[in-house]
Structures are given as C-alpha cells and as structure tokens.
Design an enzyme around this catalytic site. Structure first.
Site, PDB file in Angstrom:
ATOM      1  N   GLY A  87       0.799  -1.216   0.000  1.00  0.00           N
ATOM      2  CA  GLY A  87       0.000   0.000   0.000  1.00  0.00           C
ATOM      3  C   GLY A  87       0.836   1.272   0.000  1.00  0.00           C
ATOM      4  O   GLY A  87       0.593   2.200  -0.774  1.00  0.00           O
ATOM      5  N   LYS A  88       1.828   1.313   0.873  1.00  0.00           N
ATOM      6  CA  LYS A  88       2.680   2.506   0.965  1.00  0.00           C
ATOM      7  C   LYS A  88       3.626   2.593  -0.230  1.00  0.00           C
ATOM      8  O   LYS A  88       3.984   3.692  -0.670  1.00  0.00           O
ATOM      9  CB  LYS A  88       3.443   2.501   2.288  1.00  0.00           C
ATOM     10  CG  LYS A  88       2.526   2.520   3.516  1.00  0.00           C
ATOM     11  CD  LYS A  88       3.311   2.455   4.804  1.00  0.00           C
ATOM     12  CE  LYS A  88       2.390   2.354   6.014  1.00  0.00           C
ATOM     13  NZ  LYS A  88       1.644   1.076   6.064  1.00  0.00           N
ATOM     14  N   ASP A 114      10.917  -7.807   0.634  1.00  0.00           N
ATOM     15  CA  ASP A 114      10.251  -8.651   1.630  1.00  0.00           C
ATOM     16  C   ASP A 114      11.019  -9.959   1.705  1.00  0.00           C
ATOM     17  O   ASP A 114      11.628 -10.379   0.715  1.00  0.00           O
ATOM     18  CB  ASP A 114       8.788  -8.924   1.273  1.00  0.00           C
ATOM     19  CG  ASP A 114       8.021  -9.476   2.467  1.00  0.00           C
ATOM     20  OD1 ASP A 114       7.423  -8.672   3.207  1.00  0.00           O
ATOM     21  OD2 ASP A 114       8.031 -10.705   2.676  1.00  0.00           O
ATOM     22  N   ASP A 172      15.923 -10.072   3.138  1.00  0.00           N
ATOM     23  CA  ASP A 172      15.723  -9.725   4.539  1.00  0.00           C
ATOM     24  C   ASP A 172      16.280  -8.316   4.726  1.00  0.00           C
ATOM     25  O   ASP A 172      17.458  -8.063   4.479  1.00  0.00           O
ATOM     26  CB  ASP A 172      16.472 -10.714   5.429  1.00  0.00           C
ATOM     27  CG  ASP A 172      16.233 -10.487   6.918  1.00  0.00           C
ATOM     28  OD1 ASP A 172      15.907  -9.348   7.302  1.00  0.00           O
ATOM     29  OD2 ASP A 172      16.389 -11.438   7.697  1.00  0.00           O
ATOM     30  N   CYS A 195       2.765   0.312  13.110  1.00  0.00           N
ATOM     31  CA  CYS A 195       1.353   0.377  13.492  1.00  0.00           C
ATOM     32  C   CYS A 195       1.222  -0.093  14.939  1.00  0.00           C
ATOM     33  O   CYS A 195       0.314  -0.833  15.293  1.00  0.00           O
ATOM     34  CB  CYS A 195       0.473  -0.446  12.550  1.00  0.00           C
ATOM     35  SG  CYS A 195       1.020  -2.143  12.295  1.00  0.00           S
TER      36      CYS A 195
END
Length: 437
Positions: A261-262, A279, A307, A379
């Site tokens: 999303g970002k 990722d 990583d 978050c």
C-alpha cells in the site's frame, strides 16, 4: 451438508482458538468454502470478530455458571459465541440463541447426547443472572475484564497514559473500524466522489488526510477500485508516504514493503523514478506486484526477496534518495481490525521486535544518499518499538537528524504518534530523519 452461519462461525472460532492464528485468514477461508448469503456472511463475520474481541469479558461471564471442566473442544467457543449474541446482539431473541446453541451442541457433540443439556443449562442460568463485572478496584483488573484487554497490556497503558486516557484508548479499540479509502493522487478527486454518489456510497472526508474518505459500503467490486483510482488504506497509514519531499526521479527503497500500500502511494509521486520493494518472502512480493498492476504502477515498482536486516549486502552505499522502513511490529495499533493480536503478543515480543527494528534501520541507513530522507513507521503505540528505537538509532548514527513532519492536516516537530482514541484511526508512529551531507 449445507452448514448454517453459526456452524461456520463456531468452526472458525475453534480453529482460531486452537491454532492461535489470525482471525481474518481463518474467516476468509471459511467464507470462501461455504456458500452463504450476504446476510449470513455478515453474521459469521460479526460472531467471529465479536467473540474474539470480547473473549476475556465473555469468559468472565462463565464465572459461577460452569461447575465442571469443559472437556469437548467446541464447548467453550460455543458458549462464548452464544454469550456474545445474548449480550451484544439485541436484534437476536434469547430463545433463538438458545435454540441454535442446542442444535450446534447436538451436531458437534454427536455421541455425547448430554452436551446440549449442559450448554442449555449454562446459558439459561446466565439469562437469569445477567452480565457481571469485577469490582472497580483494583482498576487494572476491572478494565482488563470490562474492555477484554490482557492485564499486562492494560497495565502498560495505565503506566504510560494514566487512568482517564487509558479508559478512552481501551474504549476506542473496541469500536468498529471504519471503511477508509484513499484516492490515488493521479486520479481526479471530483470524478471519484461523483462516481461514489452515483453508486449511492456515502462518504466523509478524513480529518487526518485530504486524500482519504470513509465510505459506508464495500468498494472492492467497483470499477473505481478495480481501475486503481481508489484503494483501501487507513487514514493514519496513509500519512507515512506523505512525509517525504519527493522528486520525480527519486530512487526509493521500501525495506518492508508487502502487501504494498505505501509502496504504491510513493510510486504515485514518481515519473522516471522507481520504488524497490523488499520482503523476506517471495509469495508476499507477488501481492506487491498484483497491487502495482491494479494501480497501473508496475513500471515504477521493482521487487526483491531480501531480509531488510541484510539489505546493505545487496545494494550499494548511497544508492537511494529516500528509504521507508515500515517495520515489522506488534501491531497493537490495529486491535480494531485484528482483535486477536491482544491475546497473541507479549512484552517479550515487543522487546524482540525492537531489536529487529533497530537492525533494519542500521542496515538500510548505509544505503541512503547524503541529504536523503529516511522515514520509520509502525502500526504500534509502544514506546519500546517507536521512540526508544529512534533514540537508539540516532545515538548510533549521529549523522542522522530528526525532521519535522508537516502534513496538510497534522504536524509534529519530532516523531508523530497517533493514539487510537484521538481520531478513531489505527494507532501509528512515524519518524522522519535526514542524513546530513
């Protein structure tokens, strides 16, 4: 055999409780395997999320009512799900809850013909007695049960924000999450809003971001979503990518990109530049690629299975103009959306995550150009994962300095922390830093 909504919900709850997994994954799998009406799908979703969210409170309601050990694996989930309906779902008559619970006890119990009598007896006793709460003192135990929040986390909030603010935070975390969309900045906002009106989807502008709106209906099946003009993103999460001062040819590293999303939000600001998305897992990068395709940004997105703690061994020093570390975290700011997180995380998890977060920052810091920008976000609302990580990073990397965050609707001279009760958004933390030339 066609299963009822409550049977699907019960089987999902059993799976989540036993595996200690994420409810959204189990729920999505259950809904895809069973052909249910939209009304029944909504009921299943309500029962699963509600029962998990209020698990501690519902367990407390069994105090004094259960005289024997609940041996069968389905009994506790069935009782909790039934109690949730009796307490929170006013439109469902008590007799309907009892009838459905008895039916499920007979189906699940099979050979144990007396199980439904046990379930029926406990639920009838609860209806006669009513819901209960522990004494208001000590406050931590009272709030833990009342708001169904583990004691360690209740204590953490009380220690950091005091009793009045903690009560507000806990109450807000048990409210329903809003359906929030972000309008692609390459799309026409007036046209998007006009299309929402045509679809009879009511909308309200976010108080945090001018590109985010709350909508009262799902948008995933609309052409607006399929064409990439809008995407689903929480208003607090949308602020992260907005913190950068973009140039159209920027080379950007998104160190922890999936699901993307970002990454897409950053790519919307580029013409000749790119966002390189990392990722650990290749299958998660497929989500990023699919996201880019829908948003029509594939030409600006690169992916690499790496990583982030080892990023400095894959890329050159000073290779990127901007770097985002949306770090793996406890997710304690997302409790509205993922209620089970409160039961899965511990203080040890938070301490271990803080170590990983610092390692990621130290690794990617080597890849930033002089005068480049580094944004860190989580978050989570814990000090250990946020302010403490940034303080230690700046201590170990004195050439970096904290920057002010100036956005259209919110600003901060240093790190920006958004608690869940302030805007009824996800809890978030953002820090912007610059590498001095």
């Amino acid at each position: 055999m066609i299963k009822t909504a409550r049977q699907v919900a019960l089987e999902t709850l059993i799976k989540v409780f036993e595996s200690q997994g994420y409810s959204n994954l189990s729920l999505n799998s259950a809904l895809s395997k069973n052909k249910l009406s939209v009304k029944d799908q909504n009921l299943v979703t309500e029962l699963v999320y509600g029962t998990i969210q209020y698990q501690l409170y519902l367990d407390y309601q069994l105090t004094g009512l259960v005289k024997t050990k609940l041996k069968d694996r389905y009994l506790r989930p069935l009782l909790l799900m039934s109690l949730y309906q009796l307490i929170f779902l006013d439109k469902i008559p008590n007799r309907a809850v009892l009838d459905e619970a008895n039916k499920l006890a007979k189906i699940m119990g099979r050979k144990n013909s007396s199980a439904f009598r046990l379930v029926n007896g406990i639920l009838r006793s609860f209806i006669r007695r009513g819901a209960i709460l522990p004494p208001k003192e000590p406050l931590n135990k009272y709030l833990s049960i009342k708001e169904s929040m583990p004691l360690w986390l209740t204590d953490y909030l009380l220690n950091h924000w005091g009793s009045k603010r903690t009560e507000k935070i806990l109450t807000s975390l048990n409210q329903r999450s809003k359906n929030c969309i972000r309008i692609n900045q390459n799309a026409s906002k007036p046209q998007v809003l006009n299309e929402l009106q045509k679809l009879k989807i009511n909308y309200e502008e976010s108080s945090l971001s001018p590109s985010c709106y709350f909508v009262d209906k799902p948008i995933m099946k609309t052409d607006l979503f399929k064409s990439g003009q809008v995407t689903i993103q929480d208003e607090a999460a949308s602020l992260v990518a907005s913190c950068f001062d973009y140039h159209e040819n920027d080379e950007i590293l998104d160190a922890c990109a999936a699901p993307g999303g970002k990454s897409m939000q950053m790519a919307e600001n580029l013409t000749s530049g790119h966002v390189t998305c990392l990722d650990i897992h290749e299958h998660k990068l497929k989500l990023v690629k699919n996201y880019a395709t829908r948003m029509k940004l594939s030409n600006k997105i690169k992916t690499k299975a790496v990583d982030a703690r080892k990023a400095s061994t894959y890329f050159s020093e000073g290779q990127f103009d901007k770097i985002l570390v949306d770090a793996p975290c406890s997710g304690l700011g997302l409790l509205r959306r993922k209620p089970e997180i409160r039961y899965l995380k511990t203080m040890d998890d938070i301490k271990n995550l803080a170590k990983i977060q610092l390692k990621i920052l130290n690794s990617v810091a080597l890849l930033l150009k002089k005068n480049g920008e580094l944004v860190y976000s989580t978050c989570s609302i814990t000090v250990e994962e946020n302010e403490a990580v940034i303080a230690e990073f700046l201590k170990q990397n004195p050439k970096f300095e904290i920057q002010a965050i100036n956005l259209p609707k919110i600003s901060s001279k240093a790190g920006l922390k958004i608690l869940p009760d302030t805007y009824q958004s996800d809890g978030f933390y953002i820090a912007k830093m610059k590498l001095r030339g």
